[in-house]
Design an enzyme around this catalytic site. Sequence first.
Site, PDB file in Angstrom:
ATOM      1  CE  LYS A 127     -83.958 -58.305  20.488  1.00 52.73           C
ATOM      2  NZ  LYS A 127     -83.740 -56.927  20.930  1.00 52.73           N
TER       3      LYS A 127
ATOM      4  CB  VAL B   9     -75.888 -56.192  22.191  1.00 50.45           C
ATOM      5  CG1 VAL B   9     -76.340 -57.015  23.397  1.00 50.45           C
ATOM      6  CG2 VAL B   9     -77.078 -55.793  21.340  1.00 50.45           C
TER       7      VAL B   9
ATOM      8  CG  ASP C 192     -64.501 -57.741  19.268  1.00 48.03           C
ATOM      9  OD1 ASP C 192     -63.967 -58.055  18.191  1.00 48.03           O
ATOM     10  OD2 ASP C 192     -65.677 -57.358  19.356  1.00 48.03           O
TER      11      ASP C 192
ATOM     12  CG  LEU D  33     -99.659 -44.837  17.808  1.00 44.49           C
ATOM     13  CD1 LEU D  33    -100.919 -44.417  18.539  1.00 44.49           C
ATOM     14  CD2 LEU D  33    -100.009 -45.540  16.505  1.00 44.49           C
ATOM     15  CE  LYS D  34     -92.218 -37.269  15.011  1.00 44.69           C
ATOM     16  NZ  LYS D  34     -91.013 -36.683  15.635  1.00 44.69           N
ATOM     17  CB  ALA D  35     -97.150 -40.548  10.527  1.00 39.73           C
TER      18      ALA D  35
ATOM     19  CB  THR E  11     -81.561 -61.035  18.488  1.00 34.68           C
ATOM     20  OG1 THR E  11     -81.625 -59.881  19.335  1.00 34.68           O
ATOM     21  CG2 THR E  11     -82.965 -61.410  18.047  1.00 34.68           C
TER      22      THR E  11
ATOM     23  CB  CYS F 115     -83.559 -54.171  16.487  1.00 31.49           C
ATOM     24  SG  CYS F 115     -82.174 -54.259  17.632  1.00 31.49           S
TER      25      CYS F 115
ATOM     26  N   GLY G 146     -85.791 -48.324  10.669  1.00 30.81           N
ATOM     27  CA  GLY G 146     -84.559 -48.907  10.137  1.00 30.81           C
ATOM     28  C   GLY G 146     -83.741 -49.430  11.299  1.00 30.81           C
TER      29      GLY G 146
END
Length: 431
Positions: free
Chosen positions: A202, A11, A30, A248-250, A121, A258, A255
């Site tokens: 969120k 992010v 960082d 809607l894709k099976a 988040t 998020c 994973g």
Amino acid sequence: MEISVIGTGYVGLVTGVSLAQIGHTVTCVDNNEEKITKLKQFKSPIYEPGIEELIEENVEQNRLTFKLGQEVDYSQFDAIYLAVGTPQSEDGTADLTFINQVVIDIKNKCHQDMVIVTKSTVPVGTNASIEQKLNEDSDYKFTVVSNPEFLREGSAIEDVFHPERIILGSDDEAALDMVEEINEPFHAPVVRSNFESAEIIKYASNAFLATKISYINMIADLCEAVGADVQTVSRGMGLDSRIGNKFLKAGIGYGGSCFPKDTSALTKIAEQHDVDSSIIKSAIKVNQDEQVKLVSYLDDIYPALAGKKISLLGLAFKPETDDIRDAASIRIINELLDRKAKIHVYDPEATNNIRNIFGGKLTYSENISDCLQDSEAALVITEWKEIKGIQLQTFKDKMRRALILDGRGALLNATDDPEIEYQTIGRRGIN
């Protein structure tokens, strides 16, 4: 404006690069020296298509720099963005350790009024808590604005420059105006709210999408049972504008960083407030079951897997990323190891991350052909373009048994080849 972004993970790095690209002067901060060294060489610590080119462009234009935390005087900035990790704790709640460390650091190093923008988040109440901690016994005014991100790994560059909405949460109108001005070049609708609403938006968004995935996977199980085709069912459902065809894709579930974390955190938030979250809990359970669906197919085909070579095509939780957090591949590998199968794996980007977990327990292939050689089953885990583009003849030429168990519906053309045994999610039996 002069902006600092604390955290150069997924992010933080995408946020920093995008803010520089739209004209701000950005310092990404960082405490990981190795990360900062790589970034100064235009090398991204994450795999995200297009990001290294943007890093180089903005560094050369003097809009983007990278520094270690101890090198930074936060008083030089107009705004500070918080983009540190909030990983899932063992009990399912969000771990705020890094957020709390950054709050202390800002308070010690910032000697002027400051607007703090939270991209991380965080659970409901966190932004209010951050603002309170920053202002306790302080000579300066710290104002927090919640600005959650909605980036898709592998498509983050597209998402960050073409957002569908920008959420800003605060009770301070001047701070909201400032952050809205920062984001104005993105030309996206802005929703202004209080802290709590922004925080819930969120979590609720990700939990809804995760639930939609689990819903179609539950329908896929029903399709297998009754002889329907979930591909056709999904298309028929998705043409309804109230439903839409996205998510809607099976397949073998979701994973990444998020959906698993946010669905779990949202159930914990609900529990803390005595609110029923059974729908989300069911979505989590369905996802856990679906992730190992291909192993159940294998168990039906082979009475024993010990010593059999099984090939896994794809390891990342989705294409165009090297992220394996909560990836189906990890659970599948563990199940196959329990059955003493000989596991060969291939992924164009995520192999090293899997190697860091499993070491010498697996065989790591440099290409698809080597991975398939003499295999007795090929499991399609990630729908990378090169995996979707495999010529069917390759399976027939390389494998001991041309058996494809497709967890993503990536190779539906295999159903038309009588020499290939093919099974995908949401269709009854092997063709």
